[in-house]
Design a protein around this motif. Structure first.
Motif, PDB file in Angstrom:
ATOM      1  N   PRO A   1       0.826  -1.218   0.000  1.00  0.00           N
ATOM      2  CA  PRO A   1       0.000   0.000   0.000  1.00  0.00           C
ATOM      3  C   PRO A   1       0.856   1.263   0.000  1.00  0.00           C
ATOM      4  O   PRO A   1       1.892   1.328   0.658  1.00  0.00           O
ATOM      5  CB  PRO A   1      -0.817  -0.134   1.291  1.00  0.00           C
ATOM      6  CG  PRO A   1      -0.887  -1.605   1.546  1.00  0.00           C
ATOM      7  CD  PRO A   1       0.425  -2.162   1.055  1.00  0.00           C
ATOM      8  N   ARG A   2       0.401   2.278  -0.737  1.00  0.00           N
ATOM      9  CA  ARG A   2       1.203   3.488  -0.914  1.00  0.00           C
ATOM     10  C   ARG A   2       1.493   4.189   0.403  1.00  0.00           C
ATOM     11  O   ARG A   2       2.579   4.753   0.596  1.00  0.00           O
ATOM     12  CB  ARG A   2       0.489   4.462  -1.864  1.00  0.00           C
ATOM     13  CG  ARG A   2       0.506   4.021  -3.318  1.00  0.00           C
ATOM     14  CD  ARG A   2       0.069   5.178  -4.220  1.00  0.00           C
ATOM     15  NE  ARG A   2       0.922   6.346  -4.060  1.00  0.00           N
ATOM     16  CZ  ARG A   2       2.093   6.514  -4.706  1.00  0.00           C
ATOM     17  NH1 ARG A   2       2.516   5.581  -5.541  1.00  0.00           N
ATOM     18  NH2 ARG A   2       2.806   7.609  -4.519  1.00  0.00           N
TER      19      ARG A   2
ATOM     20  N   SER B   1       2.200  -2.799   9.919  1.00  0.00           N
ATOM     21  CA  SER B   1       1.667  -1.881   8.906  1.00  0.00           C
ATOM     22  C   SER B   1       1.562  -0.463   9.453  1.00  0.00           C
ATOM     23  O   SER B   1       1.858   0.514   8.743  1.00  0.00           O
ATOM     24  CB  SER B   1       0.301  -2.373   8.418  1.00  0.00           C
ATOM     25  OG  SER B   1      -0.624  -2.447   9.495  1.00  0.00           O
TER      26      SER B   1
END
Length: 774
Positions: free
Chosen positions: A127-128, A588
Motif C-alpha cells: 500500500p502506498r 503496517s
C-alpha cells in the motif's frame, strides 16, 4: 608404458573397474565442493569490486551552480522498510553534461525515478501509505545490475528540481561519481579462510581416492620390478592409473557442478544474494581444477610407491604393526584446557575494571587446544577402541576394534580435519548466539518495537521549533496503537553546547542531560523507567536510546528515568522537539508512521547555517526501531554462524566420502579374508557391522569429543567475558542454537550414509560361490 598403464586401468578386470569407479565418484564429489567454494568467492569478489556510487562525496554548496557548470546536485539518504535498508538518491542536473549514475541510461527528470527490480516489485504490491508515498513521481525504468550489489537490493534514484534540492539539508555538488569498490566488510576474507579450510579435507579425500587398493597395487608393481621393470616404468604405470581416475572424476564433477549451479546461485551464506551470472568459478577455475586435481593425484600415487622403488622385495617384508601412540600427546590439550578458562576470567575482570583487555593469552590457550586435539586424536582413538572392546563381546565389535587399535594413526588421519572443524564450529556456534543475545538482554524485549526519531542532526540546532512540534506529536498520537514519548531539547544543554562550540571553549562542568520528557508519556513505555512521584516532567539521559548504534549500549543506559531523576520546571510547549520514541506493535502502522516521517520536512531554519535543520531523511539519521538496530548489528555474526555451520556440514560430508572411499579400497584389499570368513560361517550382517564400526567409531567419537571440548570450554569462557558487558544482574545465556545440532547431526548422518553405501559392494565381493579369485 603409458598404453599398458591405460589398458591395466580400463581393462584390468572387475576389481580394477570397481576401483576406477570409486575413484571417479570420490574425486567428483570433491571437485563439486571445490568449484562451489571457488564460485562463491568469485561472486563475492565481483560484488565487492562493483563501483560504489553510494559513497560519492561532493563539495558544499555556497551559491546556486551556474547552468554551464555541469555539476550534479546530489542528496543521498537512506530509508527503512520492514528492516530492509532503502538507498534513496535525489539528484538534479545543473548542466547538460552532468555525470550519470551507473545502472541508468540517463538522469531522471523532475517527478521521475528509477527503482531497483526488488524495490519496484515492492512499490507495486505494498500500500502506498506504507511505502510508495515516500517516493512521489513516476517510475521510468529499473536500475541495471551494474549499479546494484545484489538482486534483492532496494534502491531508488529520483529526479528533482534544483531549487528543491538546494533547500534540503545534506545536498552537495558532484562533478564526478565515485568508482571506488564496495567495502567487503570482511566477508571476502572470511570466505577465503573457509575456502582454504575446506581445501585440506578435500585434498585428503582426493588423495585417499587415488590411493585405493594401494597394497594390491604395490604387490603388482613389485612383481613387475622383479621381472625387470625399471623404476621409471613403474612411475609411468602408476601415473596413468592415478591420472585417468582423477581426470574422469574432475570432468564428472565439473558437469555435476554446472547442473547444480543455479541452485547454488539462489542461496546465500554471506547474507548477500548474488547475481546468478556471478556465481561461477570462471573458465580459469574449471581448467585449473581439471588440471590440478590429476596432478595432485599423480603426486600422491608416486609418493605411495616409494617402498616399491626402494626394493621390490620390501613390500612382502613390511610389518603391519604400527607404533602405538603414547599419552604424552595429551599434554598440549591439557595445557590449553587449563590456560583458556583462566585467561577468559582475566579478560572478563580487565574489561570490568578498565574497559579494555589483552586477549593474547586467550588466543594462546585456544591454539594449544587445537594443536592438542589433532595431536591426541590417535591416542583417543586407541582408548575408544579399547573401551568398546571391553564393553562388548560380539565378534563384529572385536574385529573392528582390533583393526582400529592396530593402526589408530591411520584411522584418525581420515577424520583429523573433521575433528578440528567440529571443534571450531562448536566454539563459534556458542559464541555467535551469545553475542546476539547480549544485544537483547532478557526482560528488555519491549524495546524492540520502539521507533527512534531523532531531529537535531546539528548540535547547535535544537530540533523542530515549538510551533511545529505540537502538531507533529499530535499527528503521531493519531495512529492507533502508537505510544509516543516526545523528547524536548533541554535549554540548559543547548546553552552548554553553544558555550563550548568555539575554537577555544571555556572551562565548564560536564554537560547537563540533553532532553526533557513528560512523565505521562514516559509511563506508556515501562522499560524506560519511572518518574518521581507527582513530577509533571523530568530531565532524562536518553541519548543512547535515541541514537545509539549498539543495542548492548542502549540496554546498558536503561533506565533513562528513575524516581531520583531531577524534575524540570520548563513548559514543554515552549521547547523544540529534539526527537521521539514511538512504540508500535503493528507492522503496517509502523510503516505508515515511517512513511509520514520520511515525507515530513522540519519547518525550522537555522539562521547561521542558512538551510533547514532536517529533510525527508533527517540527514544520516534514519527512523528505525531498536529491534532493527539489533538485527543490523547481529547480521555479521549471523552470517559468520551460517558459514560455520555450512563448513561443518561440508567437512562432515567430505570426511564421510573419505571414509567410504577408504573402506571401498580396503574391501578390495580384504576381499580374500572376508570371503573366507563368509565361507567359514560368519554372517553377512556381522561383516556389515564390522565395516560400519570401523568407520563410525573414529567419525562419531572424534566429532563428539571435539564438540564436547568446544562447548565445555567455550560456554563458560564466553559467558564470563560477555558478563562484563551485560547490564547489572543480567545473565547472558550461552548455548548453540538448534541449527548447530541439526548441522552436526545431519552431517554425521550423511557421512554414515555414505559409509553404508559401500555395504552392497561388500555383499557382492564376498559371495561364498566366488571363493576362487586371483
Amino acid at each position: 608404458m603409458y598404453r599398458l598403464g591405460l589398458e591395466l586401468t580400463l581393462k584390468g578386470g572387475r576389481e580394477a573397474l570397481a576401483r576406477l569407479l570409486l575413484t571417479i565418484s570420490a574425486v567428483a564429489v570433491g571437485v563439486v565442493i571445490l568449484l562451489g567454494v571457488f564460485a562463491g568467492y568469485h561472486a563475492l569478489q565481483l560484488t565487492s569490486n562493483r563501483p560504489s556510487w553510494e559513497s560519492t562525496s561532493g563539495s558544499p554548496i555556497t551559491a546556486p551552480p551556474r547552468a554551464s557548470s555541469n555539476v550534479l546536485l546530489w542528496n543521498y539518504s537512506e530509508s527503512i522498510y520492514q528492516g530492509q535498508s532503502i538507498e534513496h538518491l535525489q539528484l538534479a542536473a545543473a548542466g547538460p553534461n552532468a555525470p550519470v549514475v551507473p545502472g541508468v541510461a540517463e538522469l531522471p527528470e523532475p517527478g521521475e525515478f528509477y527503482a531497483s527490480p526488488a524495490l519496484a516489485s515492492l512499490l507495486q504490491t505494498v500500500p502506498r501509505d506504507q511505502l510508495g508515498d515516500r517516493f512521489p513521481g513516476r517510475q521510468i525504468g529499473t536500475i541495471e545490475p551494474v549499479g546494484l550489489l545484489s538482486p534483492n537490493q532496494l534502491a531508488i534514484i529520483v529526479g528533482c528540481r534544483p531549487q528543491q534540492l538546494l533547500q534540503q539539508h545534506g545536498t552537495v555538488a558532484v562533478s564526478r561519481i565515485s568508482s571506488a569498490a564496495h567495502a567487503s566488510s570482511g566477508s571476502r576474507e572470511v570466505l577465503l579462510i573457509a575456502a582454504l579450510a575446506v581445501l585440506f579435507p578435500l585434498l585428503i579425500l582426493i588423495n585417499t581416492a587415488t590411493r585405493l587398493s594401494a597394497a594390491r597395487r604395490e604387490e603388482r608393481y613389485a612383481a613387475m620390478r622383479l621381472i625387470g621393470a625399471t623404476p621409471r616404468q613403474i612411475n609411468a604405470l602408476a601415473s596413468v592409473d592415478a591420472v585417468v581416475g582423477a581426470l574422469l572424476g574432475a570432468l564428472l564433477g565439473s558437469l555435476v557442478f554446472v547442473a547444480v549451479r543455479p541452485a547454488l546461485a539462489s542461496s546465500s551464506f554471506t547474507g548477500t544474494q548474488f547475481f546468478p551470472g556471478d556465481v561461477t568459478p570462471t573458465l580459469r577455475g574449471y581448467i585449473g581444477t581439471i588440471v590440478a586435481v590429476p596432478c595432485v593425484a599423480m603426486v600422491g600415487s608416486l609418493l605411495s610407491l616409494r617402498r616399491v622403488q626402494i626394493s621390490p622385495l620390501g613390500v612382502t617384508r613390511k610389518s603391519s604393526v604400527a607404533k602405538r601412540p603414547r599419552a604424552w600427546r595429551l599434554i598440549p590439550l591439557l595445557a590449553g584446557g587449563l590456560l583458556f578458562p583462566r585467561a577468559a576470567t582475566e579478560v572478563s575482570s580487565s574489561l570490568r575494571q578498565t574497559g579494555d583487555s589483552n586477549p593474547f593469552t586467550l588466543f594462546v590457550g585456544l591454539l594449544l587446544i587445537m594443536v592438542g586435539i589433532v595431536l591426541s586424536g590417535s591416542w583417543l582413538t586407541t582408548q575408544v577402541a579399547k573401551l568398546v572392546a571391553r564393553t562388548t563381546r560380539s565378534a563384529s565389535s572385536l574385529l573392528a576394534t582390533r583393526r582400529l587399535a592396530d593402526n589408530p594413526k591411520q584411522a584418525f588421519r581420515t577424520v583429523s580435519s573433521l575433528v578440528l572443524a567440529v571443534f571450531i564450529g562448536s566454539f563459534v556456534s556458542a559464541l555467535v548466539p551469545a553475542l546476539n543475545r547480549a544485544q537483547n538482554p532478557p526482560g528488555q524485549g519491549s524495546l524492540s518495537s520502539i521507533l527512534r526519531v531523532p531531529f537535531n542532526t546539528d548540535p547547535l540546532v535544537p530540533g523542530v521549533p515549538p510551533e511545529g512540534a505540537a502538531a507533529l506529536v499530535r499527528a503521531m498520537e493519531s495512529y492507533e496503537g502508537a505510544a509516543v514519548v516526545p523528547l524536548y531539547a533541554n535549554p540548559a544543554f543547548t546553552a552548554f553546547q553553544q558555550r563550548t562550540s568555539g575554537a577555544d571553549p571555556p572551562a565548564a562542568p560536564g554537560p547537563p542531560a540533553a532532553f526533557i520528557a513528560t512523565c505521562a508519556s514516559l509511563a506508556q513505555i515501562g522499560a524506560l523507567g519511572s518518574c518521581p512521584r507527582d513530577a509533571p516532567s523530568v530531565v532524562v539521559t536518553a541519548e543512547n536510546v535515541l541514537a545509539g548504534d549498539s543495542p548492548l549500549s542502549i540496554y546498558q543506559s536503561l533506565p533513562v528515568v528513575t524516581p531520583s531523576s531531577p524534575q524540570s520546571l520548563e513548559d514543554v510547549g515552549t521547547l523544540s522537539l529534539a526527537g521521539m520514541l514511538i512504540e508500535v506493535d503493528d507492522p503496517s502502522t509502523l510503516e505508515r508512521i515511517r512513511t509520514y516521517l520520511t515525507t515530513y520536512e522540519a519547518a525550522s531554519r537555522h539562521p547561521e547555517a542558512g538551510q533547514t535543520s532536517g529533510n525527508g531523511q533527517y540527514g544520516t539519521s534514519v527512523p528505525e526501531t531498536i529491534g532493527e538496530v539489533a538485527v543490523a548489528s547481529n547480521a555479521q555474526n549471523t552470517n559468520l554462524e551460517r558459514a560455520v555451520l555450512a563448513f561443518i556440514v561440508l567437512t562432515l560430508v567430505t570426511a564421510g566420502c573419505s571414509l567410504a572411499i577408504s573402506i571401498g579400497g580396503g574391501l578390495l584389499e580384504r576381499r580374500r579374508p572376508f570371503t573366507l570368513l563368509r565361507v567359514s560361517g560368519v554372517s553377512r550382517g556381522t561383516l556389515d557391522i564390522v565395516i560400519l564400526l570401523e568407520a563410525a567409531l573414529p567419525l562419531v567419537a572424534g566429532s563428539l569429543i571435539a564438540a564436547g571440548i568446544g562447548l565445555g570450554l567455550g560456554i563458560p569462557a564466553i559467558a564470563s567475558i560477555l558478563s562484563a558487558f551485560a547490564p547489572d544482574g543480567a545473565t547472558i545465556r550461552v548455548h548453540p542454537g538448534a541449527g548447530y545440532y541439526f548441522a552436526l547431526g545431519g552431517g554425521l548422518a550423511a557421512a554414515l550414509g555414505l559409509v553404508a553405501a559401500t555395504l552392497p559392494v561388500l555383499h557382492r565381493m564376498t559371495k561364498p560361490e566366488e571363493v576362487r579369485f586371483e
